[in-house]
Design a protein around this motif. Structure first.
Motif, short mmCIF file in Angstrom:
data_model
loop_
_atom_site.label_atom_id
_atom_site.label_comp_id
_atom_site.label_asym_id
_atom_site.label_seq_id
_atom_site.Cartn_x
_atom_site.Cartn_y
_atom_site.Cartn_z
N HIS A 103 29.45 2.17 41.58
CA HIS A 103 29.99 3.40 42.16
C HIS A 103 31.15 3.93 41.32
CE1 HIS A 103 27.93 1.53 45.64
NE2 HIS A 103 27.61 2.77 45.91
N ASP A 104 31.29 5.23 41.30
CA ASP A 104 32.37 5.86 40.54
C ASP A 104 33.65 5.95 41.35
OD1 ASP A 104 30.84 6.75 38.08
OD2 ASP A 104 29.63 7.67 39.65
N VAL A 105 33.52 6.08 42.67
CA VAL A 105 34.68 6.15 43.56
C VAL A 105 34.31 5.42 44.86
CG1 VAL A 105 36.35 7.63 44.75
CG2 VAL A 105 35.29 8.43 42.64
N VAL A 106 35.27 4.73 45.44
CA VAL A 106 35.10 4.08 46.74
C VAL A 106 36.08 4.71 47.71
CG1 VAL A 106 35.26 1.91 48.03
CG2 VAL A 106 34.33 1.92 45.70
N ILE A 107 35.62 4.98 48.92
CA ILE A 107 36.49 5.51 49.98
C ILE A 107 36.59 4.48 51.10
CG2 ILE A 107 36.73 7.24 51.79
CD1 ILE A 107 35.68 9.31 49.97
N ASP A 108 37.82 4.06 51.39
CA ASP A 108 38.06 3.12 52.48
C ASP A 108 38.42 3.90 53.73
OD1 ASP A 108 38.83 1.02 54.17
OD2 ASP A 108 40.88 1.12 53.43
N ALA A 109 37.49 3.96 54.67
CA ALA A 109 37.71 4.64 55.95
C ALA A 109 37.45 3.68 57.10
CB ALA A 109 36.78 5.86 56.06
N ALA A 110 37.72 2.39 56.87
CA ALA A 110 37.32 1.36 57.82
C ALA A 110 38.32 1.10 58.94
CB ALA A 110 37.05 0.05 57.08
N ASP A 111 39.57 1.59 58.82
CA ASP A 111 40.57 1.40 59.87
C ASP A 111 40.80 -0.10 60.13
OD1 ASP A 111 42.41 2.16 61.82
OD2 ASP A 111 40.91 2.15 63.42
N SER A 112 40.92 -0.88 59.04
CA SER A 112 41.16 -2.32 59.17
C SER A 112 41.96 -2.79 57.98
CB SER A 112 39.82 -3.07 59.22
OG SER A 112 40.00 -4.45 58.96
N SER A 113 43.08 -3.45 58.23
CA SER A 113 43.92 -3.95 57.16
C SER A 113 43.18 -4.96 56.29
CB SER A 113 45.19 -4.60 57.75
OG SER A 113 45.97 -5.19 56.75
N ALA A 114 42.41 -5.83 56.93
CA ALA A 114 41.67 -6.85 56.17
C ALA A 114 40.64 -6.21 55.25
CB ALA A 114 40.99 -7.83 57.14
N VAL A 115 39.92 -5.22 55.76
CA VAL A 115 38.92 -4.54 54.94
C VAL A 115 39.60 -3.78 53.81
CG1 VAL A 115 37.12 -2.77 54.91
CG2 VAL A 115 37.23 -4.40 56.80
N THR A 116 40.72 -3.11 54.12
CA THR A 116 41.42 -2.35 53.09
C THR A 116 41.84 -3.24 51.93
OG1 THR A 116 42.23 -0.67 54.62
CG2 THR A 116 43.48 -0.98 52.60
N ARG A 117 42.38 -4.42 52.24
CA ARG A 117 42.79 -5.32 51.16
C ARG A 117 41.59 -5.84 50.39
NH1 ARG A 117 47.98 -6.63 50.56
NH2 ARG A 117 49.37 -5.76 52.13
N ALA A 118 40.48 -6.06 51.07
CA ALA A 118 39.26 -6.50 50.38
C ALA A 118 38.75 -5.40 49.45
CB ALA A 118 38.18 -6.88 51.39
N VAL A 119 38.78 -4.15 49.93
CA VAL A 119 38.38 -3.02 49.09
C VAL A 119 39.32 -2.89 47.89
CG1 VAL A 119 38.22 -0.49 48.99
CG2 VAL A 119 37.27 -1.73 50.94
N SER A 120 40.61 -3.02 48.14
CA SER A 120 41.61 -2.91 47.08
C SER A 120 41.36 -3.95 45.98
CB SER A 120 43.02 -3.09 47.65
OG SER A 120 43.99 -3.13 46.64
N ASP A 121 41.17 -5.20 46.38
CA ASP A 121 40.98 -6.26 45.40
C ASP A 121 39.65 -6.10 44.66
OD1 ASP A 121 43.37 -7.23 46.27
OD2 ASP A 121 42.54 -8.91 47.41
#
Length: 335
Positions: A103-121
């Motif tokens: 993917h060229d861009v990822v959008i985190d719209a999950a409303d979860s701190s754990a998911v956000t950090r997983a997406v970030s890493d």
């Protein structure tokens, strides 16, 4: 697109772009709706949930007829109805780090701190820009992160902390979801097509009780806990470690994080998949086609796997180029 910079080149870049949206709820719904009409070429939506009646006030991508259906599947159906040329993929389940690859861009719209950090890493490991948004009550924020360009989510939130609330329990102004969702969707156009400026190094915030907006600069934080790049192992080194002359107890376990279809074309003999890791494994070598998915998986596994983890440099592409042996009947995944 009749905007400054919105010429043929910009449209062509959008048409080639592949975007992953993590979450199809209050933020993901407006994001998907806006991206569907933006001219992007491929849209993947991942979400484990089903539409509930209580969602409809703020998740206007759905209707009462969709109650009980998968959010991811309904979301891509709606997107495809806007643009029949748009390639869409629905992933019904929770986010996994290897999903960011391709993917060229990822959008985190999950409303979860754990998911956000997983997406970030995962995005840091794969060198992919990603867009973040959060809403609760009257408060909304959005930003864009790209670790290799100097700013990452760890600079905004250096310390991991549990979620402070949820829209389902604490409430959120429905219009706020659409406002922040619009900002997030616009970031894809800015990153891919160069129309507008991406929010790299800045966070925009809004108080929806007064609709006052502010912009705060971010900088690289000295105490950020961003993940370091995984150690690499070269193809000749791995072949030697897996050879018949190598001691069995010294051989690493090769973990193949590619899809079942990819593995069916050939894998490293003796390799396994994430769902079948032996409990006694102390040395792992992770492999995908070229490296990004393996790096993303390796970063996410560090906290839960008590073993040394390395990534095969160049992935299966390098293994095949070097004439490495192939097993054409690898085991299926058990994720």
């Amino acid at each position: 697109m009749r905007l400054p910079g919105g010429g043929e080149d910009a449209r062509a870049r959008l048409a080639r772009a592949s975007v992953l949206v993590v979450g199809a709820g209050g933020l993901g719904s407006p994001v998907v709706a806006l991206l569907a009409g933006s001219g992007i070429g491929r849209l993947t939506v991942v979400d484990p949930d089903r539409v509930e009646l209580s969602n409809l006030s703020r998740q206007t991508l759905f209707s009462s007829a969709d109650v009980g259906r998968s959010k991811a599947e309904v979301a891509v159906e709606r997107a495809a109805s806007v643009d029949p040329d748009l390639s869409v993929v629905a992933l019904v389940g929770t986010f996994r780090p290897e999903m960011v690859a391709g993917h060229d861009v990822v959008i985190d719209a999950a409303d979860s701190s754990a998911v956000t950090r997983a997406v970030s890493d995962a995005c840091a490991g794969a060198d992919i820009p990603w867009v973040w948004g959060a809403v609760l009550g009257f408060d909304g924020q959005a930003s864009t992160f790209w670790d290799s360009r100097g700013i990452d989510f760890h600079d905004l939130h250096p310390v991991d902390s549990p979620d402070s609330g949820s829209c389902e329990i604490d409430g959120v102004l429905p219009a706020l979801c659409h406002a922040i969702g619009a900002v997030m969707a616009s970031q894809v156009v800015a990153i891919v097509a160069g129309i507008g400026e991406p929010l790299l190094g800045a966070v925009v915030s809004v108080d929806a009780s007064t609709w006052e907006w502010s912009r705060t600069a971010l900088r690289r934080g000295p105490s950020s806990t961003r993940p370091s790049r995984s150690a690499r192992v070269a193809v000749p080194e791995l072949r030697a470690a897996l050879s018949d002359s190598a001691a069995v107890e010294a051989r690493p376990v090769v973990v193949d994080v590619r899809t079942d279809d990819e593995r069916a074309t050939g894998g490293i003999p003796g390799s396994t998949v994430p769902g079948r890791l032996p409990e006694s494994a102390s040395d792992l070598v992770v492999v995908c086609e070229r490296g990004p998915r393996a790096e993303a998986w390796a970063i996410s596994a560090r906290s839960r796997v008590g073993a040394r983890i390395r990534v095969l440099d160049g992935g299966m592409a390098a293994w095949r180029a070097a004439g490495g042996p192939l097993d054409v009947s690898p085991e299926p995944s058990r994720r």
